[in-house]
Write a protein that holds these residues in place. Structure first.
Motif, short mmCIF file in Angstrom:
data_model
loop_
_atom_site.label_atom_id
_atom_site.label_comp_id
_atom_site.label_asym_id
_atom_site.label_seq_id
_atom_site.Cartn_x
_atom_site.Cartn_y
_atom_site.Cartn_z
N PHE A 1 0.85 -1.19 0.00
CA PHE A 1 0.00 0.00 0.00
C PHE A 1 0.88 1.24 0.00
CE2 PHE A 1 -2.60 -3.28 1.97
CZ PHE A 1 -3.76 -3.18 1.23
N ALA A 2 0.50 2.23 -0.79
CA ALA A 2 1.27 3.47 -0.86
C ALA A 2 0.32 4.66 -0.80
CB ALA A 2 2.08 3.51 -2.14
N LYS A 3 0.81 5.74 -0.25
CA LYS A 3 0.03 6.98 -0.16
C LYS A 3 0.78 8.07 -0.91
CE LYS A 3 -1.75 5.73 4.37
NZ LYS A 3 -3.12 5.50 4.10
N PHE A 4 0.05 8.82 -1.72
CA PHE A 4 0.63 9.91 -2.48
C PHE A 4 -0.20 11.17 -2.29
CE2 PHE A 4 1.75 6.04 -4.80
CZ PHE A 4 3.12 6.18 -4.88
N PHE A 5 0.44 12.31 -2.42
CA PHE A 5 -0.28 13.58 -2.36
C PHE A 5 -0.86 13.90 -3.73
CE2 PHE A 5 2.74 14.13 1.18
CZ PHE A 5 1.83 14.39 2.19
N PRO A 6 -2.02 14.53 -3.78
CA PRO A 6 -2.59 14.93 -5.08
C PRO A 6 -1.74 16.04 -5.70
CG PRO A 6 -3.91 15.80 -3.29
CD PRO A 6 -2.87 14.91 -2.67
N PRO A 7 -1.92 16.29 -7.00
CA PRO A 7 -1.17 17.37 -7.64
C PRO A 7 -1.52 18.71 -7.01
CG PRO A 7 -2.78 16.40 -9.16
CD PRO A 7 -2.82 15.61 -7.90
N ASN B 1 -4.78 6.97 -1.75
CA ASN B 1 -4.36 5.62 -1.41
C ASN B 1 -4.30 4.74 -2.66
OD1 ASN B 1 -4.34 5.97 1.52
ND2 ASN B 1 -6.54 6.27 1.27
N TYR B 2 -3.20 4.01 -2.80
CA TYR B 2 -3.01 3.10 -3.92
C TYR B 2 -2.58 1.74 -3.40
CZ TYR B 2 -3.33 6.86 -7.34
OH TYR B 2 -3.78 7.88 -8.12
N LYS B 3 -3.01 0.68 -4.11
CA LYS B 3 -2.65 -0.69 -3.76
C LYS B 3 -1.83 -1.30 -4.89
CE LYS B 3 -4.35 -5.05 -2.19
NZ LYS B 3 -5.18 -6.13 -2.54
N ARG C 1 5.82 -6.86 -13.74
CA ARG C 1 5.65 -5.42 -13.85
C ARG C 1 4.74 -5.01 -12.70
NH1 ARG C 1 1.81 -2.47 -16.87
NH2 ARG C 1 1.20 -4.39 -17.88
N TYR C 2 5.03 -3.89 -12.09
CA TYR C 2 4.24 -3.44 -10.95
C TYR C 2 3.42 -2.21 -11.32
CZ TYR C 2 7.49 -6.31 -8.25
OH TYR C 2 8.24 -7.34 -7.76
N GLU C 3 2.22 -2.13 -10.77
CA GLU C 3 1.36 -0.95 -10.91
C GLU C 3 0.70 -0.70 -9.57
OE1 GLU C 3 -1.59 -1.85 -13.84
OE2 GLU C 3 -0.23 -1.52 -15.51
N TYR C 4 0.45 0.57 -9.28
CA TYR C 4 -0.38 0.92 -8.13
C TYR C 4 -1.76 1.32 -8.64
CZ TYR C 4 3.26 0.91 -4.52
OH TYR C 4 4.21 0.53 -3.63
N HIS C 5 -2.83 0.72 -8.11
CA HIS C 5 -4.19 1.02 -8.51
C HIS C 5 -4.86 1.85 -7.42
CE1 HIS C 5 -4.73 -2.24 -11.78
NE2 HIS C 5 -3.49 -1.81 -11.74
N TYR C 6 -5.58 2.88 -7.84
CA TYR C 6 -6.22 3.82 -6.94
C TYR C 6 -7.28 3.15 -6.09
CZ TYR C 6 -8.73 8.10 -5.60
OH TYR C 6 -9.34 9.12 -4.91
N GLN C 7 -7.26 3.43 -4.77
CA GLN C 7 -8.21 2.86 -3.83
C GLN C 7 -9.14 3.90 -3.22
OE1 GLN C 7 -8.28 -0.65 -3.18
NE2 GLN C 7 -7.13 -0.42 -5.06
N GLY C 8 -8.87 5.14 -3.44
CA GLY C 8 -9.70 6.21 -2.88
C GLY C 8 -8.90 7.16 -2.03
#
Length: 78
Positions: free
Chosen positions: A28-34, A56-58, A70-77
């Motif tokens: 799980f990863a957390k990113f700030f919005p633009p 939040n991305y998984k 290959r890895y991707e993070y998918h948006y969780q909300g």
């Protein structure tokens, strides 16, 4: 390692992944919005709202071949 983000406000962007002690991206990863221009109220002395949203991305692992991943993070909300 840069990972593609799918969905949400960061869709299609690549971001540096946080990795565990083995060098694998975390689940799980957390990113700030633009960043956007803040909207001001009243005399313009303070921004409208004082909280920062976190996206939040998984992690999803996509097997392209038997041993190639290959890895991707998918948006969780939010």
């Amino acid at each position: 390692m840069d990972i593609l983000l799918k969905g949400g406000p960061l869709d299609g962007q690549f971001r540096k992944a946080i990795t565990d002690v083995n060098g694998n991206p975390v689940e799980f990863a957390k990113f700030f919005p633009p960043l956007q221009s803040p909207t001001f109220i009243g005399d313009g002395a303070k921004p409208n709202g004082d909280c920062v949203e976190i996206l939040n991305y998984k992690l999803h692992v996509i097997l392209e071949e038997e041993s190639l991943r290959r890895y991707e993070y998918h948006y969780q909300g939010r």
